[in-house]
Design an enzyme around this catalytic site. Structure first.
Site, PDB file in Angstrom:
ATOM      1  N   HIS A  17      -9.194  -0.503 -23.944  1.00 18.64           N
ATOM      2  CA  HIS A  17      -8.480  -0.479 -22.570  1.00 18.64           C
ATOM      3  C   HIS A  17      -7.617  -1.763 -22.540  1.00 18.64           C
ATOM      4  O   HIS A  17      -6.450  -1.500 -22.046  1.00 18.64           O
ATOM      5  CB  HIS A  17      -9.508  -0.441 -21.617  1.00 18.64           C
ATOM      6  CG  HIS A  17     -10.172   0.683 -21.408  1.00 18.64           C
ATOM      7  ND1 HIS A  17     -10.457   1.305 -20.230  1.00 18.64           N
ATOM      8  CD2 HIS A  17     -11.043   1.426 -22.243  1.00 18.64           C
ATOM      9  CE1 HIS A  17     -11.057   2.313 -19.932  1.00 18.64           C
ATOM     10  NE2 HIS A  17     -11.548   2.660 -21.531  1.00 18.64           N
ATOM     11  N   ASP A 114      -7.581  -0.470 -14.058  1.00 18.11           N
ATOM     12  CA  ASP A 114      -8.297   0.554 -15.232  1.00 18.11           C
ATOM     13  C   ASP A 114      -9.009   1.613 -14.143  1.00 18.11           C
ATOM     14  O   ASP A 114      -9.375   1.406 -13.046  1.00 18.11           O
ATOM     15  CB  ASP A 114      -9.359  -0.320 -15.555  1.00 18.11           C
ATOM     16  CG  ASP A 114     -10.323   0.557 -16.788  1.00 18.11           C
ATOM     17  OD1 ASP A 114      -9.655   0.387 -17.692  1.00 18.11           O
ATOM     18  OD2 ASP A 114     -11.135   0.829 -16.327  1.00 18.11           O
ATOM     19  N   ALA A 343     -11.270  -5.718 -36.367  1.00 17.78           N
ATOM     20  CA  ALA A 343     -10.365  -6.757 -35.635  1.00 17.78           C
ATOM     21  C   ALA A 343      -9.185  -6.078 -35.242  1.00 17.78           C
ATOM     22  O   ALA A 343      -8.668  -5.279 -36.050  1.00 17.78           O
ATOM     23  CB  ALA A 343     -10.422  -8.025 -36.246  1.00 17.78           C
ATOM     24  N   TRP A 362      -7.850   7.448 -28.383  1.00 18.23           N
ATOM     25  CA  TRP A 362      -6.681   7.879 -28.043  1.00 18.23           C
ATOM     26  C   TRP A 362      -5.512   6.576 -28.556  1.00 18.23           C
ATOM     27  O   TRP A 362      -4.757   7.072 -29.009  1.00 18.23           O
ATOM     28  CB  TRP A 362      -6.554   7.899 -26.580  1.00 18.23           C
ATOM     29  CG  TRP A 362      -4.868   8.549 -26.361  1.00 18.23           C
ATOM     30  CD1 TRP A 362      -4.006   8.009 -25.292  1.00 18.23           C
ATOM     31  CD2 TRP A 362      -4.484   9.932 -26.930  1.00 18.23           C
ATOM     32  NE1 TRP A 362      -2.891   9.033 -25.532  1.00 18.23           N
ATOM     33  CE2 TRP A 362      -3.110  10.090 -26.163  1.00 18.23           C
ATOM     34  CE3 TRP A 362      -5.222  10.823 -27.690  1.00 18.23           C
ATOM     35  CZ2 TRP A 362      -2.468  11.020 -26.502  1.00 18.23           C
ATOM     36  CZ3 TRP A 362      -4.217  11.986 -27.972  1.00 18.23           C
ATOM     37  CH2 TRP A 362      -2.882  12.055 -27.289  1.00 18.23           C
ATOM     38  N   ASN A 363      -5.777   5.362 -28.595  1.00 18.35           N
ATOM     39  CA  ASN A 363      -5.076   4.489 -29.038  1.00 18.35           C
ATOM     40  C   ASN A 363      -4.881   4.638 -30.577  1.00 18.35           C
ATOM     41  O   ASN A 363      -3.666   4.602 -31.182  1.00 18.35           O
ATOM     42  CB  ASN A 363      -5.809   2.846 -29.069  1.00 18.35           C
ATOM     43  CG  ASN A 363      -5.759   2.510 -27.575  1.00 18.35           C
ATOM     44  OD1 ASN A 363      -4.943   2.874 -26.701  1.00 18.35           O
ATOM     45  ND2 ASN A 363      -6.751   1.759 -27.258  1.00 18.35           N
ATOM     46  N   SER A 364      -6.008   4.851 -31.561  1.00 19.41           N
ATOM     47  CA  SER A 364      -5.712   5.305 -32.750  1.00 19.41           C
ATOM     48  C   SER A 364      -5.198   6.495 -33.132  1.00 19.41           C
ATOM     49  O   SER A 364      -4.240   6.449 -33.983  1.00 19.41           O
ATOM     50  CB  SER A 364      -7.241   5.103 -33.500  1.00 19.41           C
ATOM     51  OG  SER A 364      -7.909   3.932 -33.365  1.00 19.41           O
ATOM     52  N   GLU A 383     -14.276  10.380 -24.102  1.00 16.46           N
ATOM     53  CA  GLU A 383     -13.480  11.476 -24.124  1.00 16.46           C
ATOM     54  C   GLU A 383     -12.992  11.898 -25.536  1.00 16.46           C
ATOM     55  O   GLU A 383     -12.284  13.031 -25.834  1.00 16.46           O
ATOM     56  CB  GLU A 383     -12.218  11.574 -23.374  1.00 16.46           C
ATOM     57  CG  GLU A 383     -11.014  11.004 -23.931  1.00 16.46           C
ATOM     58  CD  GLU A 383     -10.984   9.622 -24.384  1.00 16.46           C
ATOM     59  OE1 GLU A 383      -9.746   8.912 -24.770  1.00 16.46           O
ATOM     60  OE2 GLU A 383     -11.943   8.776 -24.376  1.00 16.46           O
ATOM     61  N   GLN A 384     -13.535  11.517 -26.723  1.00 14.33           N
ATOM     62  CA  GLN A 384     -13.115  11.680 -27.887  1.00 14.33           C
ATOM     63  C   GLN A 384     -13.546  13.093 -28.644  1.00 14.33           C
ATOM     64  O   GLN A 384     -12.435  13.656 -29.302  1.00 14.33           O
ATOM     65  CB  GLN A 384     -13.725  10.627 -28.851  1.00 14.33           C
ATOM     66  CG  GLN A 384     -13.073   9.261 -28.562  1.00 14.33           C
ATOM     67  CD  GLN A 384     -14.089   8.163 -29.366  1.00 14.33           C
ATOM     68  OE1 GLN A 384     -14.990   8.652 -30.299  1.00 14.33           O
ATOM     69  NE2 GLN A 384     -13.862   6.908 -28.999  1.00 14.33           N
TER      70      GLN A 384
END
Length: 467
Positions: A17, A114, A343, A362-364, A383-384
């Protein structure tokens, strides 16, 4: 008082987040002349990963770590969603004091929170500041969240027991693979999650980290007004800016990659919080070895109790190498490289890999799309699993290995997927990945859909100044 319009953003402590919140802040400061304060609740001392991200902020963005909350009253096995929600609610008192200080020093025009921080809406109203939600995931997940109160009223059984797929407005139907907080309606995590999504409509608007070009159906459903009262601003993809700390020439990872043929390496990473069981680590290791394909694996200490055990810590508790099969590192020394833990400044940029085996965070996912790299979808939590459905059946940029009745992806299945895709069977998915890269990049151009959506948000904030 500072004349530049100011925005306060309230993230939750999870790295998944914090990173997109920081990227949103950069866009607001560097492209639209705002100043921003990042407000970060904490559990114990700030993590090294948090500090790494926050100490590289450009001029115009400051940050405040809120006082650490205590979980002494909670059971040890309480779910991560409950911890996150309580972290946010237990930080409201110090948040009020910080907002008072910001109001004195700046022209505060908005508070962006958030999805687990809807309790801060009351503080925003108290100070007369418009409040917004930044939904860091995709439009499909947001569409489901806004549809959830209706599902809760209409359906009495567990959603996983429904004989038919769940229809999500503007999206492909989902059978079983719903987000974790809704998989057990008797659990307190579901009640907390439902409480927050019901409050989404109290926001002045919702910013979502996706774009019309990637999710036209879901975005249209959100913007047509049938689901939600406030406007929705699809401003993505907002992805991590790849800048490293230290000398890249000294990076073992990059030196190793430089010695491999282009596009030949499978990058294996389960993000900032994902953990595998001991048995699954063993199966994955042996599957990678048996595939005979080059790999770069970001390895974390296994955990047999939770698939998101590192979500709020980002740390491995023991030497992860100790859990690998005996002799594995010696046998694969020329085939693969293993990095301990995760990291934000570690590991390769996605475009340096041929394929990525991902947890579907979602970032990846967005990083991979922006680099035109196809995926092997291995969802773990949050939610993956819904993301995996979208990536495989909707966007068609990923393939997903099958899980056996015991919940394991067996070594033979790993070999089948990895070897099949990396030796030519994934040609269509690779082409699709390059197409999506062009689509997503176009959305971020000056006249792209996401740039226009962000400008609409900016104008909405500035139009409220002085009212």
């Amino acid at each position: 008082m500072e004349e530049t319009p100011h925005i306060a953003i309230l993230t939750n402590p999870g790295m998944g987040h914090l990173i997109p919140f920081v990227e949103l802040a950069k866009r607001l400061v560097l492209s639209h002349n705002f100043s921003v304060t990042c407000l970060v609740p904490t559990i114990g001392s700030p993590s090294k990963a948090q500090e790494t991200v926050l100490k590289c902020l450009p001029h115009g963005i400051s940050y405040v770590f809120l006082p650490a909350v205590s979980f002494d009253d909670l059971k040890e096995d309480v779910r991560a969603e409950i911890k996150v929600s309580l972290t946010m609610s237990r930080s409201l008192s110090p948040l009020r004091e910080v907002l008072k200080s910001i109001m004195i020093r700046t022209r505060l025009v908005a508070l962006i929170v958030d999805p687990y921080g809807t309790g801060a809406f009351d503080l925003a109203e108290e100070f007369g500041v418009p409040s917004y939600i930044f939904f860091m995931s995709n439009a499909m997940a947001l569409s489901f969240c806004l549809h959830l109160p209706k599902l809760d009223e209409m359906i009495s059984c567990e959603y996983r027991d429904l004989p038919e797929p769940v229809n999500i407005p503007g999206c492909i139907p989902v059978q079983g693979d719903l987000m974790d907080p809704v998989r057990d309606r008797k659990n307190e995590a579901y009640k907390m999650f439902l409480h927050h999504v019901k409050r989404f409509t109290l926001a002045e608007g919702i910013i979502v980290n996706s774009c019309m070009d990637l999710e036209a159906g879901a975005v249209r459903a959100l913007q047509d007004g049938g689901l939600v009262k406030p406007p929705v601003y699809p401003v993505g993809p907002l992805v991590r800016t790849w800048s490293r700390i230290g000398d890249d020439d000294d990076s073992e990872c990059l030196r190793w990659l430089d010695g491999q043929p282009d596009g030949s390496v499978l990058y294996v990473s389960f993000g900032s919080g994902g953990t595998l069981s001991y048995d699954q680590v063993n199966e994955l290791a042996l599957g990678l070895e048996m595939s005979e394909q080059r790999f770069l694996w970001v390895l974390r200490t296994p955990n047999d109790r939770s698939s998101n055990a590192a979500y709020l810590t980002n740390q491995s508790q023991n030497d992860a190498f100790d859990y690998l099969p005996k002799g594995f590192r010696d046998r694969t020394r020329g085939q693969g490289l293993i990095l301990p833990s995760w990291a934000p400044d570690q590991g390769p940029e996605p475009q340096l890999s041929g394929w990525i085996l991902t947890h579907c965070g979602w970032n990846s996912t967005l990083e991979s799309i922006m680099c035109g790299v196809p995926l092997i979808a291995w969802p773990l939590y949050s939610e993956q699993k819904m993301n995996a459905v979208m990536l495989t059946e909707g966007l068609q940029v990923a393939l997903r290995p099958e899980v056996n009745k015991s919940g394991l992806v067996q070594r033979e299945e790993i070999v089948r997927v990895v070897k099949g895709l990396m030796t030519g069977g994934g040609h269509g998915v690779r082409i699709r990945a390059k197409e999506l890269k062009e689509v997503a990049t176009k959305a971020l151009c000056d006249d792209g859909s996401s740039s226009k959506a962000l400008l609409e948000f900016v104008l909405a904030c500035k139009n409220k100044i002085g009212r």
